[in-house]
Design a protein around this motif. Structure first.
Motif, PDB file in Angstrom:
ATOM      1  N   ASN A 163       0.862  -1.184   0.000  1.00  0.00           N
ATOM      2  CA  ASN A 163       0.000   0.000   0.000  1.00  0.00           C
ATOM      3  C   ASN A 163       0.897   1.231   0.000  1.00  0.00           C
ATOM      4  N   PHE A 164       1.325   1.653  -1.183  1.00  0.00           N
ATOM      5  CA  PHE A 164       2.361   2.674  -1.306  1.00  0.00           C
ATOM      6  C   PHE A 164       1.770   4.078  -1.235  1.00  0.00           C
ATOM      7  N   LYS A 165       2.495   4.949  -0.561  1.00  0.00           N
ATOM      8  CA  LYS A 165       2.086   6.352  -0.467  1.00  0.00           C
ATOM      9  C   LYS A 165       2.254   7.071  -1.799  1.00  0.00           C
ATOM     10  N   TYR A 166       3.289   6.676  -2.542  1.00  0.00           N
ATOM     11  CA  TYR A 166       3.593   7.315  -3.826  1.00  0.00           C
ATOM     12  C   TYR A 166       3.715   6.250  -4.915  1.00  0.00           C
ATOM     13  N   ASN A 167       3.376   6.637  -6.133  1.00  0.00           N
ATOM     14  CA  ASN A 167       3.659   5.775  -7.280  1.00  0.00           C
ATOM     15  C   ASN A 167       5.080   6.000  -7.794  1.00  0.00           C
ATOM     16  N   PHE A 168       5.497   7.285  -7.811  1.00  0.00           N
ATOM     17  CA  PHE A 168       6.815   7.620  -8.350  1.00  0.00           C
ATOM     18  C   PHE A 168       7.522   8.617  -7.438  1.00  0.00           C
ATOM     19  N   THR A 169       8.749   8.276  -7.081  1.00  0.00           N
ATOM     20  CA  THR A 169       9.623   9.156  -6.296  1.00  0.00           C
ATOM     21  C   THR A 169      10.916   9.372  -7.062  1.00  0.00           C
ATOM     22  N   VAL A 170      11.358  10.612  -7.142  1.00  0.00           N
ATOM     23  CA  VAL A 170      12.658  10.923  -7.738  1.00  0.00           C
ATOM     24  C   VAL A 170      13.667  11.134  -6.621  1.00  0.00           C
ATOM     25  N   CYS A 171      14.806  10.456  -6.714  1.00  0.00           N
ATOM     26  CA  CYS A 171      15.891  10.633  -5.747  1.00  0.00           C
ATOM     27  C   CYS A 171      16.996  11.467  -6.383  1.00  0.00           C
ATOM     28  N   ILE A 172      17.178  12.684  -5.889  1.00  0.00           N
ATOM     29  CA  ILE A 172      18.277  13.548  -6.326  1.00  0.00           C
ATOM     30  C   ILE A 172      19.388  13.388  -5.297  1.00  0.00           C
ATOM     31  N   SER A 173      20.483  12.786  -5.711  1.00  0.00           N
ATOM     32  CA  SER A 173      21.467  12.298  -4.747  1.00  0.00           C
ATOM     33  C   SER A 173      22.261  13.396  -4.063  1.00  0.00           C
ATOM     34  N   ASN A 174      22.507  14.512  -4.739  1.00  0.00           N
ATOM     35  CA  ASN A 174      23.379  15.526  -4.153  1.00  0.00           C
ATOM     36  C   ASN A 174      22.992  16.933  -4.588  1.00  0.00           C
ATOM     37  N   LEU A 175      22.994  17.833  -3.643  1.00  0.00           N
ATOM     38  CA  LEU A 175      22.903  19.264  -3.929  1.00  0.00           C
ATOM     39  C   LEU A 175      23.976  19.921  -3.078  1.00  0.00           C
ATOM     40  N   PHE A 176      24.981  20.490  -3.732  1.00  0.00           N
ATOM     41  CA  PHE A 176      26.121  21.022  -2.988  1.00  0.00           C
ATOM     42  C   PHE A 176      26.656  22.262  -3.691  1.00  0.00           C
ATOM     43  N   GLY A 177      27.596  22.926  -3.045  1.00  0.00           N
ATOM     44  CA  GLY A 177      28.192  24.128  -3.606  1.00  0.00           C
ATOM     45  C   GLY A 177      27.181  25.265  -3.618  1.00  0.00           C
ATOM     46  N   SER A 178      27.288  26.149  -4.604  1.00  0.00           N
ATOM     47  CA  SER A 178      26.399  27.305  -4.701  1.00  0.00           C
ATOM     48  C   SER A 178      25.433  27.144  -5.870  1.00  0.00           C
ATOM     49  N   TYR A 179      24.976  25.930  -6.106  1.00  0.00           N
ATOM     50  CA  TYR A 179      24.071  25.637  -7.217  1.00  0.00           C
ATOM     51  C   TYR A 179      22.869  26.567  -7.167  1.00  0.00           C
ATOM     52  N   ASN A 180      22.630  27.293  -8.259  1.00  0.00           N
ATOM     53  CA  ASN A 180      21.581  28.319  -8.253  1.00  0.00           C
ATOM     54  C   ASN A 180      20.882  28.377  -9.617  1.00  0.00           C
ATOM     55  N   ASN A 181      20.741  27.224 -10.261  1.00  0.00           N
ATOM     56  CA  ASN A 181      20.134  27.128 -11.586  1.00  0.00           C
ATOM     57  C   ASN A 181      18.606  27.130 -11.428  1.00  0.00           C
ATOM     58  N   ILE A 182      18.068  28.309 -11.143  1.00  0.00           N
ATOM     59  CA  ILE A 182      16.670  28.452 -10.728  1.00  0.00           C
ATOM     60  C   ILE A 182      15.690  28.010 -11.812  1.00  0.00           C
ATOM     61  N   LEU A 183      15.838  28.544 -13.017  1.00  0.00           N
ATOM     62  CA  LEU A 183      14.843  28.319 -14.052  1.00  0.00           C
ATOM     63  C   LEU A 183      14.783  26.853 -14.458  1.00  0.00           C
ATOM     64  N   GLN A 184      15.923  26.239 -14.681  1.00  0.00           N
ATOM     65  CA  GLN A 184      15.918  24.826 -15.062  1.00  0.00           C
ATOM     66  C   GLN A 184      15.359  23.963 -13.937  1.00  0.00           C
ATOM     67  N   PHE A 185      15.680  24.320 -12.701  1.00  0.00           N
ATOM     68  CA  PHE A 185      15.167  23.543 -11.567  1.00  0.00           C
ATOM     69  C   PHE A 185      13.645  23.618 -11.523  1.00  0.00           C
ATOM     70  N   ALA A 186      13.089  24.833 -11.650  1.00  0.00           N
ATOM     71  CA  ALA A 186      11.627  24.997 -11.609  1.00  0.00           C
ATOM     72  C   ALA A 186      10.968  24.277 -12.777  1.00  0.00           C
ATOM     73  N   GLN A 187      11.536  24.396 -13.967  1.00  0.00           N
ATOM     74  CA  GLN A 187      10.967  23.719 -15.133  1.00  0.00           C
ATOM     75  C   GLN A 187      10.995  22.203 -14.958  1.00  0.00           C
ATOM     76  N   THR A 188      12.085  21.698 -14.408  1.00  0.00           N
ATOM     77  CA  THR A 188      12.209  20.253 -14.197  1.00  0.00           C
ATOM     78  C   THR A 188      11.199  19.759 -13.176  1.00  0.00           C
ATOM     79  N   MET A 189      11.064  20.470 -12.068  1.00  0.00           N
ATOM     80  CA  MET A 189      10.111  20.055 -11.043  1.00  0.00           C
ATOM     81  C   MET A 189       8.676  20.088 -11.574  1.00  0.00           C
TER      82      MET A 189
END
Length: 436
Positions: A163-189
């Motif tokens: 009885n799963f809470k989700y059908n699909f989960t995305v695992c993003i393994s790492n977010l580090f440094g000063s990553y600030n790619n706002i537009l691509q991140f929003a579009q991807t999400m």
């Protein structure tokens, strides 16, 4: 005889007055210690804090799970220094604070890329493990001081369920440094949501200032779960995958640790888990969404548990000619606009293409980045025309002209919903001013 009986009674009373008693048993060369601890003496690890040093060693505990596929053994995902592995012991305790100690089996994953520290499974096998609620790994099987100062891990996955809470989960393994790619991140999400993904997990070490606003929005929306991953506080984490080139203690900020942790964390929470990077979209081409894709793939062969998806690069240096998606609203938003990049590099013959995966987590025992290392069942290479990764990034074949690239407008199929959804998200995050 009477004096001997008095002595026996006094000895028993003395034992009952102590904090705990220890019984050491030898059975089939396995050390078992039963310990009775006072309530409230065990310091339980917070779920948001995943990295716990193993006392008197150079190793770390990460998280613990019952593995029902291994007859209820406890699997402790750990970070082990490969050239300094000493005997380790597992102390597992019931909610009533009755604890057992057993020797462990340490399985260092094969794909260490030369780094001295690497993800490992510390396997604990013993009696009554499925009734245990918390565990620690120790170097001292009979030392009784660990009840006060050492963090125990909560044991998860105690109950098997479909009885799963989700059908699909995305695992993003790492977010580090000063990553600030706002537009691509929003579009991807937003693309994830349109494809049918209900849950995204990011293991976060650090990020840029504007991205923090976006992360906060997606957290409040309920789509995003951020797992604190302060690996840089414990090790000199490498920013690359090759030890000879990038140096450091641990591969790519512990990417392989977090991918494995994410699979086990969602073993009974999510029907499928997608293992891909923050700038990659696993895109179905033959189907409108991931649900339809996986229903078809799984019905064809239920034994398959790992689905390998080809990676395809869309160079961020090549723009589509009309400029129809060069929107003034996004002019001051940092990052890449994936809608402008419809040119795809051709596949290179005799060059390894680093694919990513959709997995059934209940059929994976150990995973690497581009393939699974140990699985229960079969893996399947999904055909290019059925599903592939849209990966907008620096070109890998930078010498190619636009005419030598393929036109791939799949992302445009979602423009009607994608563009207003991205605008709405940027406004709610305080990153885009309302022109009205």
């Amino acid at each position: 005889m009477e004096s001997k009986n008095k002595f026996t009674v006094l000895l028993l009373l003395s034992c009952m007055a102590t904090i705990f008693s220890t019984l050491v048993l030898k059975h089939k060369d396995t050390l078992t210690i039963t310990t009775h601890l006072k309530k409230n003496t065990i310091k339980i690890q917070e779920d948001s804090h995943l990295i716990t040093p193993i006392k008197d060693s150079e190793h770390f505990m990460v998280s613990a799970f019952i593995d029902h596929r291994l007859d209820g053994a406890i699997r402790v995902i750990s970070i082990i220094k490969r050239n300094n592995l000493q005997p380790l012991y597992c102390v597992y305790c019931t909610p009533e604070h009755v604890c057992e100690t057993v020797e462990t089996e340490v399985q260092i994953h094969a794909d260490h890329f030369g780094f001295p520290f690497h993800v490992s499974d510390v396997i604990c096998k013993g009696k009554n493990m499925q009734s245990a609620s918390h565990v620690l790994i120790t170097t001292h099987p009979t030392k009784n001081s660990y009840n006060l100062k050492i963090d125990y891990l909560l044991i998860k996955n105690n109950v098997v369920t479909d009885n799963f809470k989700y059908n699909f989960t995305v695992c993003i393994s790492n977010l580090f440094g000063s990553y600030n790619n706002i537009l691509q991140f929003a579009q991807t999400m937003e693309m994830y949501k349109l494809l049918g993904i209900q849950h995204v997990v990011i293991y976060k070490t650090s990020s840029g200032p504007d991205l923090k606003k976006l992360l906060k929005h997606y957290e409040s929306e309920g789509l995003l779960e951020i797992v604190s991953w302060p690996i840089d506080k414990f090790l000199n984490a490498s920013s690359g995958w090759n030890f000879q080139e990038h140096k450091g203690d641990l591969h790519y900020y512990g990417q392989l640790v977090t991918l494995n942790e994410c699979i086990y964390r969602h073993m009974y929470q999510s029907r499928y888990v997608l293992l891909n990077d923050i700038d990659e979209i696993i895109m179905p081409y033959k189907y409108s969404n991931l649900q339809s894709l996986m229903e078809d793939l799984q019905s064809a062969d239920p034994s398959k548990g790992v689905f390998i998806i080809e990676n395809h690069v869309f160079p961020k240096t090549q723009f589509e000619d009309s400029g129809k998606f060069k929107r003034k609203e996004w002019k001051n938003i940092a990052g890449i606009n994936i809608m402008e990049h419809i040119y795809r590099e051709p596949e290179r013959k005799n060059v390894y293409n680093p694919a990513k995966m959709i997995v059934n987590p209940r059929k994976v025992e150990q995973t690497s980045v581009h393939s699974s290392l140990m699985i229960f069942g079969e893996s399947y290479h999904v055909p290019f025309n059925v599903c592939r990764i849209v990966h907008v990034r620096e070109p890998l074949q930078g010498s190619l002209t636009k005419e030598e690239l393929f036109i791939d407008k799949r992302v445009w199929d979602f423009e009607k919903d994608l563009i207003p959804n991205v605008d709405r998200t940027l406004k709610l995050s305080g990153l885009l001013k309302d022109s009205s």
